[in-house]
Design a protein around this motif. Sequence first.
Motif, PDB file in Angstrom:
ATOM      1  N   UNK A 183       0.820  -1.215   0.000  1.00  0.00           N
ATOM      2  CA  UNK A 183       0.000   0.000   0.000  1.00  0.00           C
ATOM      3  C   UNK A 183       0.847   1.254   0.000  1.00  0.00           C
ATOM      4  N   UNK A 184       1.948   1.245   0.788  1.00  0.00           N
ATOM      5  CA  UNK A 184       2.828   2.422   0.843  1.00  0.00           C
ATOM      6  C   UNK A 184       3.559   2.626  -0.480  1.00  0.00           C
ATOM      7  N   UNK A 185       4.022   1.522  -1.080  1.00  0.00           N
ATOM      8  CA  UNK A 185       4.695   1.640  -2.389  1.00  0.00           C
ATOM      9  C   UNK A 185       3.714   2.173  -3.439  1.00  0.00           C
ATOM     10  N   UNK A 186       2.496   1.648  -3.400  1.00  0.00           N
ATOM     11  CA  UNK A 186       1.488   2.107  -4.356  1.00  0.00           C
ATOM     12  C   UNK A 186       1.211   3.591  -4.197  1.00  0.00           C
ATOM     13  N   UNK A 187       1.123   4.054  -2.943  1.00  0.00           N
ATOM     14  CA  UNK A 187       0.864   5.480  -2.700  1.00  0.00           C
ATOM     15  C   UNK A 187       2.035   6.332  -3.150  1.00  0.00           C
ATOM     16  N   UNK A 188       3.267   5.866  -2.884  1.00  0.00           N
ATOM     17  CA  UNK A 188       4.457   6.636  -3.265  1.00  0.00           C
ATOM     18  C   UNK A 188       4.554   6.764  -4.781  1.00  0.00           C
ATOM     19  N   UNK A 189       4.341   5.659  -5.478  1.00  0.00           N
ATOM     20  CA  UNK A 189       4.433   5.711  -6.939  1.00  0.00           C
ATOM     21  C   UNK A 189       3.305   6.535  -7.542  1.00  0.00           C
ATOM     22  N   UNK A 190       2.159   6.516  -6.874  1.00  0.00           N
ATOM     23  CA  UNK A 190       1.033   7.305  -7.359  1.00  0.00           C
ATOM     24  C   UNK A 190       1.388   8.787  -7.398  1.00  0.00           C
ATOM     25  N   UNK A 191       2.139   9.230  -6.402  1.00  0.00           N
ATOM     26  CA  UNK A 191       2.502  10.647  -6.321  1.00  0.00           C
ATOM     27  C   UNK A 191       3.401  11.049  -7.490  1.00  0.00           C
ATOM     28  N   UNK A 192       4.386  10.191  -7.797  1.00  0.00           N
ATOM     29  CA  UNK A 192       5.432  10.614  -8.732  1.00  0.00           C
ATOM     30  C   UNK A 192       5.198  10.187 -10.183  1.00  0.00           C
ATOM     31  N   UNK A 193       4.496   9.073 -10.385  1.00  0.00           N
ATOM     32  CA  UNK A 193       4.389   8.606 -11.777  1.00  0.00           C
ATOM     33  C   UNK A 193       2.938   8.374 -12.198  1.00  0.00           C
ATOM     34  N   UNK A 194       2.035   9.150 -11.654  1.00  0.00           N
ATOM     35  CA  UNK A 194       0.624   8.976 -12.003  1.00  0.00           C
ATOM     36  C   UNK A 194       0.387   9.189 -13.506  1.00  0.00           C
ATOM     37  N   UNK A 195       0.924  10.287 -14.027  1.00  0.00           N
ATOM     38  CA  UNK A 195       0.658  10.593 -15.432  1.00  0.00           C
ATOM     39  C   UNK A 195       1.361   9.635 -16.403  1.00  0.00           C
ATOM     40  N   UNK A 196       2.674   9.286 -16.176  1.00  0.00           N
ATOM     41  CA  UNK A 196       3.284   8.273 -17.074  1.00  0.00           C
ATOM     42  C   UNK A 196       2.549   6.941 -17.020  1.00  0.00           C
ATOM     43  N   UNK A 197       2.088   6.530 -15.830  1.00  0.00           N
ATOM     44  CA  UNK A 197       1.356   5.269 -15.729  1.00  0.00           C
ATOM     45  C   UNK A 197       0.033   5.336 -16.483  1.00  0.00           C
ATOM     46  N   UNK A 198      -0.581   6.511 -16.463  1.00  0.00           N
ATOM     47  CA  UNK A 198      -1.836   6.669 -17.206  1.00  0.00           C
ATOM     48  C   UNK A 198      -1.588   6.469 -18.702  1.00  0.00           C
ATOM     49  N   UNK A 199      -0.442   6.959 -19.199  1.00  0.00           N
ATOM     50  CA  UNK A 199      -0.106   6.771 -20.615  1.00  0.00           C
ATOM     51  C   UNK A 199       0.102   5.299 -20.924  1.00  0.00           C
ATOM     52  N   UNK A 200       0.779   4.570 -19.989  1.00  0.00           N
ATOM     53  CA  UNK A 200       0.992   3.134 -20.196  1.00  0.00           C
ATOM     54  C   UNK A 200      -0.345   2.389 -20.219  1.00  0.00           C
ATOM     55  N   UNK A 201      -1.235   2.781 -19.325  1.00  0.00           N
ATOM     56  CA  UNK A 201      -2.537   2.118 -19.278  1.00  0.00           C
ATOM     57  C   UNK A 201      -3.295   2.298 -20.582  1.00  0.00           C
ATOM     58  N   UNK A 202      -3.156   3.498 -21.188  1.00  0.00           N
ATOM     59  CA  UNK A 202      -3.853   3.758 -22.445  1.00  0.00           C
ATOM     60  C   UNK A 202      -3.261   2.954 -23.603  1.00  0.00           C
ATOM     61  N   UNK A 203      -2.003   2.497 -23.455  1.00  0.00           N
ATOM     62  CA  UNK A 203      -1.373   1.694 -24.509  1.00  0.00           C
ATOM     63  C   UNK A 203      -1.908   0.271 -24.537  1.00  0.00           C
ATOM     64  N   UNK A 204      -2.649  -0.129 -23.502  1.00  0.00           N
ATOM     65  CA  UNK A 204      -3.194  -1.482 -23.442  1.00  0.00           C
ATOM     66  C   UNK A 204      -4.583  -1.511 -24.070  1.00  0.00           C
ATOM     67  N   UNK A 205      -4.674  -2.270 -25.159  1.00  0.00           N
ATOM     68  CA  UNK A 205      -5.962  -2.499 -25.794  1.00  0.00           C
ATOM     69  C   UNK A 205      -6.383  -3.943 -25.600  1.00  0.00           C
ATOM     70  N   UNK A 206      -7.418  -4.411 -26.329  1.00  0.00           N
ATOM     71  CA  UNK A 206      -7.874  -5.803 -26.168  1.00  0.00           C
ATOM     72  C   UNK A 206      -6.776  -6.837 -26.396  1.00  0.00           C
ATOM     73  N   UNK A 207      -5.923  -6.638 -27.416  1.00  0.00           N
ATOM     74  CA  UNK A 207      -4.872  -7.624 -27.700  1.00  0.00           C
ATOM     75  C   UNK A 207      -3.897  -7.729 -26.537  1.00  0.00           C
ATOM     76  N   UNK A 208      -3.537  -6.584 -25.965  1.00  0.00           N
ATOM     77  CA  UNK A 208      -2.574  -6.594 -24.849  1.00  0.00           C
ATOM     78  C   UNK A 208      -3.196  -7.224 -23.598  1.00  0.00           C
TER      79      UNK A 208
END
Length: 500
Positions: free
Chosen positions: A119-144
């Motif tokens: 939970x602490x790691x998740x919260x820490x990463x949320x602070x610093x890489x929220x926007x890059x992670x959002x871009x990665x999430x958008x790269x995942x489509x049905x095939x991925x």
Amino acid sequence: MGTNFILGLQSVFHLNSLLALGFGVLWGTVGGMIPGINATIAMALLLPFTWGLTPAVAVIMLAGVYCGGEYGGSIPAILIGTPGTNAAACTVFDGYELHKKGETSTALYASLLASVFGGLVGAALLVFIALPLASLALAFGPAEYFSLALLGLTLICSLGEDNVLKGIWAGLFGMLLATIGFDPVAGALRLTLGLPSLSDGLEMIPLMMGLFAISEVFRQSMELKTGVVMEQRKIDMSFPGWSTIKKWIPCAAASSLLGVVIGAMPGAGATVASFLSYSGTKKWSKDPDSFGKGNPLGVIAPESANNAVTGGAMVPLLALGIPGSNSTAIMLGALIIHNVTPGPMLFVNHPDIPYGIFTALFVANIFMLFVGQICIKFAVRIANISKPSLLALIIALVFTGSYAYSGEIFDIWVALVCGIIGLAMKKGHLPHAATVLGFVLGSIMETNLRRALILTKGSYMMVFMNSKISSVLIFIALFSVLWALFKPFYDSIKARRQAA
């Protein structure tokens, strides 16, 4: 950003917010401990009571429920072999075995510490890489998503203990169960046997409780009937030392990172994260044969991952306004009923809310460390009652949980039938876990494969090879299957050479 963090700190470190957050963690943990009441249901039950709170305090309290709910499911998974939540299904494999071996404190504290760490790691990463992670999430489509689920399914090969084929058969059975109900694309009914209650498919909670809990109750009841004396042990609840804890950290760190990434992908969720993490940890372990027999890392991996998901799941919600799971959909609802619109402008118009959630996730996990210890001691007392009473209590919990989840008596029958099937699988040494894994990932695979085929006009090659992410995931999955099939031959040849 510094000013916004101060706003977040001011939102959380206020008496009302701290009381709401502490209550949320306690409510979520207790809810997660009760089979059938997962984090989402616990949040939904509390949602109407947020109406009189400010938007910031409301989402802070729900964040506490989310963290507590994801952790609470591991306690019954360890003590009675019944996962309180879907995400805790993996914890049963080694957690319950540790309990049966008398290492209850190791399993329970491993689960608690891993959950807090994740939970602490998740919260820490949320602070610093929220926007890059959002871009990665958008790269995942049905095939991925299909390829990711396929990779997770390779765990089936290693769940058959000494017989890979038994694991595969059990997994295929789970995938078959996942096809019951409406076809996700064509809308036609499949394998419902004319029963209207099967139109929406089998529910996960009664299926898991039947396979894991009811089958175990049947087995232990048969032993009682034949005169086998069930030993009552005094449970040692001493806290593990630093020398033990530091051995768990690398596994917890890797699993937490995986959990954050999986959590950021809409639709993946804590269950997928815990299975993938367990699979990866077993594959990379120097002693993979010890998994499923009481390896503490078999508790650390899924619990770190499914609690780290809480941070990752906030990424699409806060950065894009898209709820990536049922739990974040409840939080989205809470924001909307308070006239707050999630999305990129949330950071501009209401910075106290996203930064308050960042801070709340940190504080909630620290609260969970204390709340968890109280709940563990309470649960251990219940689990240490006489065996017949405990078996009756498990049956009552299973029936209550099955009914509470859907409100249908039919699901109690599903749990009973799955219990009989589970007992037969025990006799045949077929792994329940492979069936659950096939059930969880089977529907994800089917839905996304068919969507991908629609997008590529029926071309399987386009599905598998048009995306670099998909290609890499499929390559790893194929390598894992081939390695699992040929490893017994390799070990046999190696043993013969050593003997010679």
